[in-house]
Design a protein around this motif. Sequence first.
Motif, PDB file in Angstrom:
ATOM      1  N   LEU A 191     105.414  81.501  90.802  1.00  0.00           N
ATOM      2  CA  LEU A 191     105.541  80.053  90.978  1.00  0.00           C
ATOM      3  C   LEU A 191     105.057  79.314  89.731  1.00  0.00           C
ATOM      4  CD1 LEU A 191     106.201  77.831  93.132  1.00  0.00           C
ATOM      5  CD2 LEU A 191     103.766  77.901  93.728  1.00  0.00           C
ATOM      6  N   LYS A 192     103.922  79.745  89.184  1.00  0.00           N
ATOM      7  CA  LYS A 192     103.344  79.077  88.019  1.00  0.00           C
ATOM      8  C   LYS A 192     104.020  79.489  86.715  1.00  0.00           C
ATOM      9  CE  LYS A 192     101.510  76.814  90.439  1.00  0.00           C
ATOM     10  NZ  LYS A 192     101.552  75.342  90.470  1.00  0.00           N
ATOM     11  N   ALA A 193     104.746  80.604  86.721  1.00  0.00           N
ATOM     12  CA  ALA A 193     105.376  81.098  85.495  1.00  0.00           C
ATOM     13  C   ALA A 193     106.748  80.502  85.245  1.00  0.00           C
ATOM     14  CB  ALA A 193     105.491  82.622  85.543  1.00  0.00           C
ATOM     15  N   ARG A 194     107.338  79.824  86.205  1.00  0.00           N
ATOM     16  CA  ARG A 194     108.703  79.304  86.023  1.00  0.00           C
ATOM     17  C   ARG A 194     108.783  78.354  84.833  1.00  0.00           C
ATOM     18  NH1 ARG A 194     109.621  77.750  92.369  1.00  0.00           N
ATOM     19  NH2 ARG A 194     109.639  79.909  93.177  1.00  0.00           N
ATOM     20  N   GLN A 195     107.843  77.432  84.782  1.00  0.00           N
ATOM     21  CA  GLN A 195     107.740  76.527  83.630  1.00  0.00           C
ATOM     22  C   GLN A 195     106.282  76.450  83.231  1.00  0.00           C
ATOM     23  OE1 GLN A 195     109.948  72.720  83.141  1.00  0.00           O
ATOM     24  NE2 GLN A 195     107.928  71.754  83.177  1.00  0.00           N
ATOM     25  N   PRO A 246     111.769  86.130  80.106  1.00  0.00           N
ATOM     26  CA  PRO A 246     112.724  85.164  80.670  1.00  0.00           C
ATOM     27  C   PRO A 246     113.082  85.443  82.126  1.00  0.00           C
ATOM     28  CG  PRO A 246     113.800  86.608  79.077  1.00  0.00           C
ATOM     29  CD  PRO A 246     112.326  86.846  78.943  1.00  0.00           C
ATOM     30  N   ALA A 247     112.801  86.657  82.619  1.00  0.00           N
ATOM     31  CA  ALA A 247     113.028  86.936  84.034  1.00  0.00           C
ATOM     32  C   ALA A 247     112.063  86.140  84.914  1.00  0.00           C
ATOM     33  CB  ALA A 247     112.870  88.428  84.303  1.00  0.00           C
ATOM     34  N   ASP A 248     110.895  85.784  84.354  1.00  0.00           N
ATOM     35  CA  ASP A 248     109.896  85.010  85.088  1.00  0.00           C
ATOM     36  C   ASP A 248     109.861  83.543  84.664  1.00  0.00           C
ATOM     37  OD1 ASP A 248     109.061  87.399  86.301  1.00  0.00           O
ATOM     38  OD2 ASP A 248     107.612  87.793  84.706  1.00  0.00           O
ATOM     39  N   THR A 249     110.069  83.293  83.377  1.00  0.00           N
ATOM     40  CA  THR A 249     109.855  81.960  82.815  1.00  0.00           C
ATOM     41  C   THR A 249     111.157  81.395  82.274  1.00  0.00           C
ATOM     42  OG1 THR A 249     107.603  82.586  82.204  1.00  0.00           O
ATOM     43  CG2 THR A 249     108.527  80.616  81.153  1.00  0.00           C
ATOM     44  N   ARG A 250     111.545  80.260  82.817  1.00  0.00           N
ATOM     45  CA  ARG A 250     112.763  79.608  82.343  1.00  0.00           C
ATOM     46  C   ARG A 250     112.493  78.718  81.137  1.00  0.00           C
ATOM     47  NH1 ARG A 250     116.152  75.096  83.040  1.00  0.00           N
ATOM     48  NH2 ARG A 250     118.368  75.673  83.178  1.00  0.00           N
ATOM     49  N   THR A 251     111.328  78.020  81.152  1.00  0.00           N
ATOM     50  CA  THR A 251     111.041  77.053  80.099  1.00  0.00           C
ATOM     51  C   THR A 251     109.581  77.120  79.698  1.00  0.00           C
ATOM     52  OG1 THR A 251     112.700  75.552  81.063  1.00  0.00           O
ATOM     53  CG2 THR A 251     111.201  74.619  79.420  1.00  0.00           C
ATOM     54  N   SER A 276     116.048  84.646  76.300  1.00  0.00           N
ATOM     55  CA  SER A 276     114.772  84.014  75.953  1.00  0.00           C
ATOM     56  C   SER A 276     114.611  82.751  76.787  1.00  0.00           C
ATOM     57  CB  SER A 276     114.728  83.653  74.470  1.00  0.00           C
ATOM     58  OG  SER A 276     113.545  82.934  74.156  1.00  0.00           O
ATOM     59  N   PRO A 277     113.371  82.362  77.103  1.00  0.00           N
ATOM     60  CA  PRO A 277     113.175  81.072  77.771  1.00  0.00           C
ATOM     61  C   PRO A 277     113.598  79.920  76.854  1.00  0.00           C
ATOM     62  CG  PRO A 277     111.181  82.434  77.864  1.00  0.00           C
ATOM     63  CD  PRO A 277     112.106  83.069  76.873  1.00  0.00           C
ATOM     64  N   PHE A 278     113.889  78.765  77.446  1.00  0.00           N
ATOM     65  CA  PHE A 278     114.032  77.545  76.670  1.00  0.00           C
ATOM     66  C   PHE A 278     112.669  77.211  76.059  1.00  0.00           C
ATOM     67  CE2 PHE A 278     117.604  77.034  79.611  1.00  0.00           C
ATOM     68  CZ  PHE A 278     118.609  76.565  78.758  1.00  0.00           C
ATOM     69  N   ILE A 279     112.675  76.747  74.825  1.00  0.00           N
ATOM     70  CA  ILE A 279     111.454  76.268  74.174  1.00  0.00           C
ATOM     71  C   ILE A 279     111.626  74.770  73.942  1.00  0.00           C
ATOM     72  CG2 ILE A 279     109.922  76.427  72.196  1.00  0.00           C
ATOM     73  CD1 ILE A 279     109.882  78.932  73.908  1.00  0.00           C
ATOM     74  N   ASP A 280     110.885  73.958  74.694  1.00  0.00           N
ATOM     75  CA  ASP A 280     110.931  72.508  74.543  1.00  0.00           C
ATOM     76  C   ASP A 280     109.730  72.068  73.714  1.00  0.00           C
ATOM     77  OD1 ASP A 280     113.193  72.442  76.043  1.00  0.00           O
ATOM     78  OD2 ASP A 280     112.267  71.581  77.832  1.00  0.00           O
ATOM     79  N   ILE A 281     110.005  71.446  72.580  1.00  0.00           N
ATOM     80  CA  ILE A 281     108.944  71.049  71.644  1.00  0.00           C
ATOM     81  C   ILE A 281     108.776  69.539  71.685  1.00  0.00           C
ATOM     82  CG2 ILE A 281     108.223  70.991  69.233  1.00  0.00           C
ATOM     83  CD1 ILE A 281     109.932  73.526  68.805  1.00  0.00           C
ATOM     84  N   ARG A 318     124.432  77.895  75.112  1.00  0.00           N
ATOM     85  CA  ARG A 318     123.402  76.868  75.292  1.00  0.00           C
ATOM     86  C   ARG A 318     122.286  77.054  74.270  1.00  0.00           C
ATOM     87  NH1 ARG A 318     121.565  75.771  81.316  1.00  0.00           N
ATOM     88  NH2 ARG A 318     120.862  73.880  80.238  1.00  0.00           N
ATOM     89  N   LYS A 319     121.958  75.983  73.562  1.00  0.00           N
ATOM     90  CA  LYS A 319     120.870  76.042  72.594  1.00  0.00           C
ATOM     91  C   LYS A 319     119.530  76.064  73.323  1.00  0.00           C
ATOM     92  CE  LYS A 319     123.459  73.743  68.933  1.00  0.00           C
ATOM     93  NZ  LYS A 319     123.471  72.652  67.929  1.00  0.00           N
ATOM     94  N   ARG A 320     118.636  76.930  72.871  1.00  0.00           N
ATOM     95  CA  ARG A 320     117.403  77.167  73.623  1.00  0.00           C
ATOM     96  C   ARG A 320     116.142  76.712  72.904  1.00  0.00           C
ATOM     97  NH1 ARG A 320     117.536  80.170  78.450  1.00  0.00           N
ATOM     98  NH2 ARG A 320     119.709  80.482  79.046  1.00  0.00           N
TER      99      ARG A 320
END
Length: 532
Positions: free
Chosen positions: A390-394, A442-447, A468-473, A492-494
Amino acid sequence: MIRPYALLFLLLPAAASCSRDSYFQPDARIDFTSPLPANADSARVTAGRHYQRGPLGRLLLGRHYRRVWAQPVTVPVFSPQTAVAGGLKFGKMGGGFQTTSVTMVGADGRSYALRSLDKDPYRTLPKVLRQGFILTTVRDATSAGMPYGALVVPALVEAAGLPHTSPQVFYVRNDETGLGAASERLRGKVVLLEEKFEGKQNIAGSLAGAQDLEESEDVLEERYASAKHQLDGESFVRARLLDLWLGDWDRHEGQWNWAAYAQPSGRTLWKPIPQDRDQVFFRFDDGLLPWLGSKAVAKFRTFGPRIESVEGYTRNAAFIDERALAAVPRAAYQRAALSLQQRLTDAVIEQAVRQGLPREVYALEGATIIASLKSRRSMLPQAAEEFYRLKARQVVVAGSDEAERFVVERRNDTATVVSVYALPLSKKNPASSLLYQRSFNPADTRTVVLHGLEGKDEFLVSGRVRHSPFIDIYGGPGEDTVRDSSRVAGLRKRTRFFDTYRNNVLEPGPETKDRTEHNVLSHAFDRDGSGR
């Protein structure tokens, strides 16, 4: 034809007895019409006999802990002069919306919280709902809480290896004058007294060696001002699994204090101290109306042999979980679960419940609570795994107002490693500048969301992978630099960069999506849970 839902609401006013002008018991003492002797050191009381209901009320509103609230028990009479060694004096009124609370100060300068055991949610409702059967029904929901549950918790938390408060229950005389502005409001009530872990003057006992004690709001302010302050995520995950085990769903950031400990590196590590155990052993969905409510509001979980909904139990704590657990990997969740299973033995559980509950209450609920705790203990590894996922999704990885370098390495399809370094890097020992590091699958973390906050921050992204997860900066205020040489298969750009259009250096690659704007909305970051 009357539909079932409509019938429920037609019967509800009768079940809730909404016609009563005075909802709460006039005095907690059973025989409150006769004066309490001046030298009385105990009194026979009920926590809330106004929660008693007839068969229809119990059917619609639930059995909850009504028998416990109405059960006469013997408790000490509160005396400001003798409640603790050296006595207590009125400090200030508390800010609780549902309980009457006051800060009391001891002769040694230590502070204590004194608050009513019963609750009144009147002020939490919109004005239009502060009347009639709706108000009465909401008030009635207090009976879902175990009034003496907080007395069981200290021995369990101590066995778990965490610091804790030690609440005591008292009756306040109906002629008490030593509680300042709260005297009139607390007269005739059953109250809890527990130490407050705020300020250096309250460092004692198991907290010896701490440098300071602060509330979450102040700790987070220091954490984001300087990377020299870090939260102890592994201790926090242990505390949060204990919350799940106890069925305590109300663990928002205001329910925690923190103790500061100096580290050899020169940094400060803040360890969590749980407090305010009002909702342990919560029992809610045993009536038609609360059963419907539990389906609509996931956090209202009933304590029983199974841990029913990790998502529901953790909803109120989403903000502080996000801040405190950002560095904690899956393995730490499982270590904490296994450690708790070993520490919380049958003997520990049985002794805590038997000694914590008043004798009469133990006869009513002790065996049920013990059996549920033992059963839930076996589910801790499963709950820990669900909690981790639950906490690893984002995951939010925040820097501070100082300059930092965020390094994102897309190493392979199952490992994207995020590291954060303090700038400037140490020339003698660059590794000593490391503030944070965690590998994301990425199996656990989307972003993974990176917040530079203030300061001139650098973001370096590299690696060629398929997943790979999305990396939001989010660069934050100040001139930031982003260099992205990574590549992830797919359209999709990640790597996404959010900041102001000007005053930044962006060296994009094929994976970079430029989300800069002319406004400063992307600089917003909620530091203390206020939403600002």
